[in-house]
Structures are given as structure tokens and as C-alpha cells.
Design a protein around this motif. Structure first.
Motif, mmCIF file in Angstrom:
data_model
loop_
_atom_site.group_PDB
_atom_site.id
_atom_site.type_symbol
_atom_site.label_atom_id
_atom_site.label_comp_id
_atom_site.label_asym_id
_atom_site.label_seq_id
_atom_site.Cartn_x
_atom_site.Cartn_y
_atom_site.Cartn_z
ATOM 1 N N UNK A 87 -55.509 7.787 -23.940
ATOM 2 C CA UNK A 87 -54.789 6.517 -23.788
ATOM 3 C C UNK A 87 -55.385 5.702 -22.649
ATOM 4 N N UNK A 88 -55.556 6.330 -21.487
ATOM 5 C CA UNK A 88 -56.030 5.604 -20.302
ATOM 6 C C UNK A 88 -57.471 5.125 -20.433
ATOM 7 N N UNK A 89 -58.279 5.825 -21.217
ATOM 8 C CA UNK A 89 -59.707 5.500 -21.270
ATOM 9 C C UNK A 89 -60.114 4.677 -22.482
ATOM 10 N N UNK A 90 -59.182 4.400 -23.401
ATOM 11 C CA UNK A 90 -59.566 3.647 -24.603
ATOM 12 C C UNK A 90 -58.775 2.368 -24.813
ATOM 13 N N UNK A 91 -57.541 2.301 -24.346
ATOM 14 C CA UNK A 91 -56.729 1.116 -24.602
ATOM 15 C C UNK A 91 -57.117 -0.049 -23.697
ATOM 16 N N UNK A 92 -56.868 -1.260 -24.181
ATOM 17 C CA UNK A 92 -57.094 -2.448 -23.360
ATOM 18 C C UNK A 92 -56.102 -2.442 -22.199
ATOM 19 N N UNK A 93 -56.427 -3.147 -21.133
ATOM 20 C CA UNK A 93 -55.527 -3.204 -19.978
ATOM 21 C C UNK A 93 -54.203 -3.860 -20.363
ATOM 22 N N UNK A 94 -54.259 -4.887 -21.214
ATOM 23 C CA UNK A 94 -53.038 -5.561 -21.660
ATOM 24 C C UNK A 94 -52.129 -4.597 -22.403
ATOM 25 N N UNK A 95 -52.711 -3.792 -23.281
ATOM 26 C CA UNK A 95 -51.939 -2.803 -24.025
ATOM 27 C C UNK A 95 -51.366 -1.735 -23.092
ATOM 28 N N UNK A 96 -52.165 -1.316 -22.126
ATOM 29 C CA UNK A 96 -51.696 -0.299 -21.184
ATOM 30 C C UNK A 96 -50.546 -0.819 -20.324
ATOM 31 N N UNK A 97 -50.631 -2.066 -19.890
ATOM 32 C CA UNK A 97 -49.535 -2.642 -19.100
ATOM 33 C C UNK A 97 -48.253 -2.683 -19.933
ATOM 34 N N UNK A 98 -48.383 -3.021 -21.219
ATOM 35 C CA UNK A 98 -47.218 -3.014 -22.117
ATOM 36 C C UNK A 98 -46.638 -1.602 -22.220
ATOM 37 N N UNK A 99 -47.510 -0.605 -22.281
ATOM 38 C CA UNK A 99 -47.067 0.796 -22.336
ATOM 39 C C UNK A 99 -46.358 1.190 -21.043
ATOM 40 N N UNK A 100 -46.923 0.814 -19.902
ATOM 41 C CA UNK A 100 -46.302 1.134 -18.613
ATOM 42 C C UNK A 100 -44.950 0.436 -18.480
ATOM 43 N N UNK A 101 -44.860 -0.808 -18.945
ATOM 44 C CA UNK A 101 -43.595 -1.555 -18.893
ATOM 45 C C UNK A 101 -42.541 -0.885 -19.776
ATOM 46 N N UNK A 102 -42.957 -0.436 -20.970
ATOM 47 C CA UNK A 102 -42.041 0.266 -21.868
ATOM 48 C C UNK A 102 -41.534 1.552 -21.216
ATOM 49 N N UNK A 103 -42.417 2.266 -20.527
ATOM 50 C CA UNK A 103 -42.024 3.489 -19.814
ATOM 51 C C UNK A 103 -40.947 3.164 -18.785
ATOM 52 N N UNK A 104 -41.175 2.118 -18.008
ATOM 53 C CA UNK A 104 -40.205 1.735 -16.972
ATOM 54 C C UNK A 104 -38.861 1.333 -17.587
#
Length: 314
Positions: free
Chosen positions: A191-208
Motif C-alpha cells: 500500500x505505502x509503496x504503490x498508491x498515489x499520495x492523494x489515495x494514501x491521504x484518503x486512506x489515512x483520513x478514513x482510518x482516522x
């Protein structure tokens, strides 16, 4: 926004001649070095270097290394390099120093754009005759190796598209891994090494949103081994690199004996990019201006140079 203050018009030939004059006699004129190099952007610095070599048949960087020393010399040396070459040097030093500095490799891999990271890898190859991936792999093991090699190897998509369902799914994967403390690290690394930063931020926001705490804060409880430290740093750099750099500066200044290397790294690499924003975050977080905090911790020509890059006009 940048903190670097540059005059409207400069002459690389005149600057080169002024620097050569500053090198004459017993001891260099450090004030002149700061006044010139501390107020020139990357293009102007490269032009000065070119003019100096044409005029005096020697490399300006090598001359600077012989004229000045200590933290001042290291900061000026890094400042004089082109950004990609500078990051290549920073990465190589971090790899040589081992586990305690792998966060620098993570910074470079996670903060830079895909094209910037590619330029760093080219510069690394040209300078050291090895690939960055090769050196990272040779000096790490296990999950840490998988994460770091993946981060420096990636070429992320940089669009704004977000897949909300994917963000939910991968937030759940991250949660399970963090909760179990020995979960599916291969999936986290993917996840951390393949997703775009925008997608990862969305994932981190969903986690929060789902768990009422940011994943970076949750990871602080576990960030004891090198893999979790790198994992934590990657998330912070991708999520909000300006806040991350503010903390690097805060830790560099607050520790017993200033971490000059950390201080120099942030100031030199961000002065032409977003150091003004980082300074504002620092003030909001600490109720003191970064320049004032720095002034109390360092001294001499190094202090004058760092404060100049921070935008202080004395």
C-alpha cells in the motif's frame, strides 16, 4: 513559500570574483561568503560555480571545503549542490550511518515528486556508480529492506483521483496490522509503496474517521523497532510533510546539544520551496519564531548562514 531572499539582478562573474577575493589572505571572509551564496537561488549558484571554474580553473565547491569548516562548511557544501545531487549525498550518508538515519531515505522517497525522486536516483548512480536501491538493499534486512527498497523504487501516479472504496479497504488493512502488531506487513508495504499520495491521504483520513485517532499517533506506541520507525516516518511525510519537517526542526533544537545535521538538512533543502510555511507551523506549535529559537542554539558563521537562509535580514 520560500524563505530565500534573492536580489533582482546578479552577475555570476562578479560573484565569482568577489568569492575569490574572500578566499585571499589569512582565513576566508566568511561574511562575504554568506552575503553572496546565502542570497542566490539554485540556478544562480550553478552559474557562479561555472563562472568561478572558467575564471580560476578550480572547482568552487572544493575551494569552499578548503576555506571553511565544521557545520558551516557542511551546510554551504550541501547548499551549493544541485537539489538532486544534494539528496543523493544525503541518502548515501544516511545509508552509511545505518539504522539511526534511515528516516532521511524515507523523507527523500516520500516527500519528493515522482520525477524528483527519479532525478535523485540518476544523480546517485552518477556519483556512486551504484543504484540507490542496491545500496539500500545491501544495508537493510527483512521488512525494513522491503519497505525502503519499495519506497525508493516507486514512481507514483500524481493525479487527484481517489477511490473511496479502496481507501476504506486499505484503511482496514492498516488497522488490522497496527492492532495485531505483527500483522500482514507485506500488504502494508504494498500500500505505502504503490498508491498515489492523494489515495494514501484518503486512506489515512478514513482510518482516522473510523478509529478516532490518526494512524501516525497510533504507531507512536509501537515505533520502537526500525521497521515501525520507517513506517511511521513514511506516513507522516506523505500525509503532511510540512508538519513532519516542523517536528524535525523542533527535535533538532530541543535535544541536549543541537542536532545541527537535522537543522541544516531541513533549512537547506526547503529554503527554496516551503520553509516559510514550515516556519509558520513552528510558530503556531511553539509560540516562538524559528529564527529566535535557532539563534539561541547555534553560533558563529554557521548561525549567520542558517539565519540568512531562514530569511532574516540583519
Amino acid at each position: 513559500m520560500a524563505t530565500l531572499v534573492v536580489p533582482n539582478q546578479t552577475s555570476p562573474v562578479e560573484d565569482a570574483e568577489a568569492l575569490q577575493k574572500a578566499f585571499k589572505g589569512w582565513g576566508a571572509d566568511e561574511k562575504a561568503i554568506v552575503a553572496i551564496l546565502g542570497h542566490r537561488n539554485v540556478y544562480q549558484r550553478q552559474q557562479i560555480r561555472k563562472a568561478y571554474e572558467e575564471l580560476f580553473q578550480e572547482d568552487l565547491i572544493k575551494r569552499l571545503e578548503s576555506e571553511i569548516s565544521g557545520d558551516f562548511e557542511r551546510a554551504v557544501y550541501r547548499w551549493m549542490l544541485e537539489p538532486a545531487d544534494r539528496d543523493a549525498v544525503l541518502a548515501n550518508v544516511a545509508i552509511k550511518n545505518g539504522n539511526k538515519e534511515f528516516h532521511v531515505v524515507v523523507e527523500i522517497a516520500c516527500v519528493l515528486s515522482a520525477e524528483e525522486l527519479l532525478a535523485v536516483k540518476r544523480a546517485y548512480h552518477n556519483r556512486y556508480k551504484r543504484s540507490l536501491e542496491e545500496d539500500v538493499a545491501a544495508n537493510t534486512t527483512g521488512h525494513l529492506r522491503q519497505l525502503l527498497v519499495g519506497l525508493v523504487s516507486t514512481f507514483r501516479y500524481e493525479g487527484d483521483e481517489i477511490n473511496a472504496r479502496l481507501a476504506q479497504t486499505e484503511a482496514n488493512i492498516l488497522h488490522e496490522t497496527v492492532k495485531e502488531k505483527k500483522g500482514n506487513y507485506e500488504e502494508v508495504i504494498r500500500i505505502l509503496t504503490t498508491r498515489s499520495k492523494t489515495q494514501l491521504v484518503a486512506t489515512f483520513n478514513r482510518y482516522r474517521d473510523e478509529h478516532g485517532i490518526s494512524i501516525s499517533k497510533k504507531l507512536l506506541d509501537q515505533a520502537s523497532d526500525d521497521f515501525h520507525k520507517a513506517f511511521h516516518t513514511a506516513i507522516r511525510c506523505i500525509n503532511d510533510h510540512k508538519k513532519y519537517y516542523e517536528k524535525v526542526l523542533r527535535n533538532a533544537i530541543k535535544r541536549f546539544g543541537t542536532d545541527e545535521d537535522g537543522l541544516s538538512r531541513v533549512v537547506v533543502t526547503r529554503a527554496e520551496k516551503d520553509l516559510k510555511d514550515i516556519k509558520e507551523i513552528y510558530y503556531k506549535r511553539n509560540s516562538v519564531h524559528l529564527e529566535d529559537a535557532v539563534s539561541k542554539e547555534i553560533s558563529g558563521d554557521y548561525k549567520k548562514f542558517i539565519l540568512t537562509l531562514l530569511g532574516r535580514q540583519d
